[in-house]
Design a protein around this motif. Structure first.
Motif, short mmCIF file in Angstrom:
data_model
loop_
_atom_site.label_atom_id
_atom_site.label_comp_id
_atom_site.label_asym_id
_atom_site.label_seq_id
_atom_site.Cartn_x
_atom_site.Cartn_y
_atom_site.Cartn_z
N ASP A 1 0.81 -1.23 0.00
CA ASP A 1 0.00 0.00 0.00
C ASP A 1 0.84 1.27 0.00
O ASP A 1 0.36 2.32 -0.45
CB ASP A 1 -0.90 0.02 1.24
N HIS A 2 2.06 1.19 0.49
CA HIS A 2 2.80 2.41 0.82
C HIS A 2 4.29 2.08 0.81
O HIS A 2 4.70 1.01 1.30
CB HIS A 2 2.35 2.87 2.21
N VAL A 3 5.10 2.93 0.26
CA VAL A 3 6.55 2.72 0.20
C VAL A 3 7.27 3.88 0.86
O VAL A 3 6.91 5.05 0.68
CB VAL A 3 7.03 2.58 -1.27
N LEU A 4 8.29 3.55 1.64
CA LEU A 4 9.17 4.55 2.26
C LEU A 4 10.49 4.52 1.50
O LEU A 4 11.15 3.48 1.45
CB LEU A 4 9.40 4.24 3.74
N ALA A 5 10.86 5.63 0.91
CA ALA A 5 12.06 5.68 0.06
C ALA A 5 13.23 6.31 0.79
O ALA A 5 13.08 7.29 1.53
CB ALA A 5 11.76 6.47 -1.21
N LEU B 1 16.01 7.29 -1.01
CA LEU B 1 16.71 8.14 -1.95
C LEU B 1 15.74 9.16 -2.55
O LEU B 1 14.60 8.81 -2.89
CB LEU B 1 17.34 7.29 -3.06
N PRO B 2 16.17 10.39 -2.69
CA PRO B 2 15.24 11.46 -3.07
C PRO B 2 14.66 11.35 -4.47
O PRO B 2 13.61 11.94 -4.74
CB PRO B 2 16.10 12.72 -2.93
N PHE B 3 15.31 10.59 -5.35
CA PHE B 3 14.81 10.49 -6.72
C PHE B 3 13.85 9.32 -6.92
O PHE B 3 13.36 9.08 -8.03
CB PHE B 3 15.97 10.38 -7.71
N GLU B 4 13.52 8.57 -5.87
CA GLU B 4 12.74 7.34 -6.04
C GLU B 4 11.22 7.50 -6.09
O GLU B 4 10.55 6.73 -6.80
CB GLU B 4 13.11 6.35 -4.93
N PRO B 5 10.59 8.43 -5.33
CA PRO B 5 9.12 8.47 -5.32
C PRO B 5 8.44 8.46 -6.68
O PRO B 5 7.44 7.73 -6.85
CB PRO B 5 8.82 9.76 -4.52
N PRO B 6 8.90 9.21 -7.69
CA PRO B 6 8.18 9.19 -8.97
C PRO B 6 8.06 7.80 -9.59
O PRO B 6 7.06 7.50 -10.27
CB PRO B 6 9.02 10.12 -9.85
N TYR B 7 9.07 6.94 -9.39
CA TYR B 7 9.01 5.59 -9.95
C TYR B 7 7.89 4.78 -9.32
O TYR B 7 7.25 3.96 -10.00
CB TYR B 7 10.35 4.86 -9.72
N GLU C 1 5.16 6.20 -7.61
CA GLU C 1 3.90 6.90 -7.84
C GLU C 1 3.36 6.64 -9.25
O GLU C 1 2.15 6.68 -9.48
CB GLU C 1 4.10 8.40 -7.61
N ALA C 2 4.23 6.35 -10.18
CA ALA C 2 3.82 6.09 -11.56
C ALA C 2 2.94 4.85 -11.68
O ALA C 2 2.18 4.71 -12.64
CB ALA C 2 5.05 5.93 -12.45
N VAL C 3 3.02 3.94 -10.70
CA VAL C 3 2.18 2.73 -10.73
C VAL C 3 1.09 2.79 -9.65
O VAL C 3 0.49 1.77 -9.31
CB VAL C 3 3.04 1.45 -10.56
N GLY C 4 0.86 3.99 -9.10
CA GLY C 4 -0.24 4.18 -8.18
C GLY C 4 0.07 3.97 -6.71
O GLY C 4 -0.85 3.96 -5.88
N LEU C 5 1.33 3.81 -6.36
CA LEU C 5 1.71 3.60 -4.96
C LEU C 5 1.99 4.94 -4.28
O LEU C 5 2.58 5.84 -4.88
CB LEU C 5 2.97 2.75 -4.88
N ARG C 6 1.59 5.04 -3.03
CA ARG C 6 2.05 6.18 -2.24
C ARG C 6 3.52 5.93 -1.91
O ARG C 6 3.89 4.83 -1.49
CB ARG C 6 1.25 6.32 -0.94
N CYS C 7 4.35 6.94 -2.08
CA CYS C 7 5.77 6.80 -1.79
C CYS C 7 6.30 8.10 -1.20
O CYS C 7 6.15 9.16 -1.80
CB CYS C 7 6.56 6.43 -3.05
N ASP C 8 6.89 8.01 -0.01
CA ASP C 8 7.44 9.18 0.67
C ASP C 8 8.95 9.04 0.84
O ASP C 8 9.42 7.99 1.32
CB ASP C 8 6.80 9.33 2.06
#
Length: 385
Positions: free
Chosen positions: A136-140, A142-148, A150-157
């Motif tokens: 349901d949710h990803v904790l990243a 590295l600062p460049f990771e969230p867009p990857y 979010e592109a498949v519909g995951l919340r990523c912070d």
């Protein structure tokens, strides 16, 4: 509040311990269960089984232990379902952790958070889509990771990396370390051949050949090897025939605080490091220690992974700073005759690398809120929504 956590290796244990500390700060009566190592145990986790059973890397290395790993996966998933936590947080080790999440999701609607975005920017990009089916949710980190994600519909912070808040040895501690170990003003090489038995067995002999070559140019060279607890005995065995007797820091022979202090002092005292690929490059960057990365793996694993790679460097310090100042020698390039001259060049001038390491720490959150607390806030916020 009940939180079930799963970590599969030392780097995940570090992240898990920081997250648990952050959760306890925000929710004092939080309860923990799951799988983890010593740092998570220090925060109150009683691991279902020893975490190091899961610390296996490489396709060929996993195959002999596959049945046992599957057994542990089912055991972990069932334990999570039986305990009925408010949230399950799986940490890194995606080949194990995401299978646990998949099994849990197949039998419940338990919220699943995965800490450490899989490196879909490096290889196997389809993992993000597969992951979205049971996470349901990803904790990243590295600062460049969230867009990857979010592109498949995951919340990523992006929650920062705990390495930026770990203490660094002072100049006084460095001087004391050099004096106690008889190093004095001699050039000091930090050798870090990994934390898994397989990689230590593969890398340490070549590390020894590198040391022998360096001694021809730097006859007063000293070497220190901070060994990971699970492989300390193996490290001692493998370095016994090196041309110079290294100082092996065995955490099994010290209390936890002393072991950490010795490791910090060694990192800061070193003039240059030769390290296995992994998060250790960020630890070295945090200590402002110039480095060269060397890594090799089983031939089959290398052939598969090298063909699937989407990037031209695996060193995190290079990736975060968007530079290539850290030399790396991987697979067939992992040769002592190539590595030794690179170490000598870094010893001579590491100005650009130090600038890149400073930028890396800034981008990972140095000076901001403790990443463990940021991760905890993210987990709690996700539960509210």
């Amino acid at each position: 509040m009940k939180v079930f956590l799963v970590a599969g290796e030392l780097s995940g244990d570090r992240l898990g311990g920081a997250l648990m500390q952050g959760l306890r700060q925000l929710v004092p009566d939080v309860e923990f269960a799951g799988v983890g190592g010593p740092l998570m145990a220090a925060q109150g986790l009683e691991s279902l089984f020893p975490m190091d059973e899961l610390s296996v890397m490489g396709i060929a290395e996993v195959l002999p232990k596959y049945r046992h790993l599957v057994k542990r996966m089912h055991q972990t998933a069932e334990a999570a379902l039986d305990w009925q936590p408010d949230v399950m947080v799986t940490i890194d080790s995606p080949d194990f952790c995401l299978r646990v999440a998949r099994e849990v999701k197949a039998k419940s609607d338990l919220r699943c958070v995965h800490y450490v975005a899989p490196s879909v920017w490096a290889w196997r990009p389809k993992r993000a889509e597969k992951m979205a089916k049971h996470v349901d949710h990803v904790l990243a980190l590295l600062p460049f990771e969230p867009p990857y994600m979010e592109a498949v519909g995951l919340r990523c912070d992006f929650v920062g990396h705990p390495v930026v808040t770990e203490p660094v040895a002072s100049e006084a501690e460095v001087a004391d370390f050099r004096q106690r170990h008889g190093i004095g003003d001699a050039p000091l090489l930090l050798a870090l051949p990994g934390s898994r038995r397989g990689e230590v067995g593969r890398l340490t002999p070549t590390f020894g050949e590198v040391v022998a070559r360096l001694l021809r140019q730097k006859p007063d060279l000293k070497v220190v090897v901070p060994a990971a607890a699970p492989v300390a005995d193996l490290v001692k065995e493998l370095v016994a025939d090196w041309k110079v007797a290294p100082i092996v820091l065995d955490p099994n022979e010290m209390d936890a605080d002393t072991a950490q202090a010795e490791k910090r002092a060694a990192f800061k005292a070193a003039d240059v490091a030769l390290a296995a690929s992994g998060t250790v490059s960020l630890e070295l960057a945090a200590s402002d220690t110039p480095m060269v990365i060397g890594y090799d793996m089983n031939w089959i694993s290398w052939q598969i992974m090298s063909r699937m790679a989407l990037i031209d460097t695996v060193t995190l310090a290079n990736l975060v700073a968007e530079s290539r100042t850290v030399p790396e020698f991987l697979g067939p390039a992992f040769q002592a005759e190539e590595i030794a001259p690179a170490l000598l060049r870094v010893l001579e001038d590491a100005t650009e690398q130090r600038e890149a390491m400073s930028l890396t720490m800034e981008r990972l959150g140095r000076g901001q809120e403790f990443p463990g607390v940021r991760a905890a806030r993210s987990v709690l916020d996700g539960l509210k929504k």
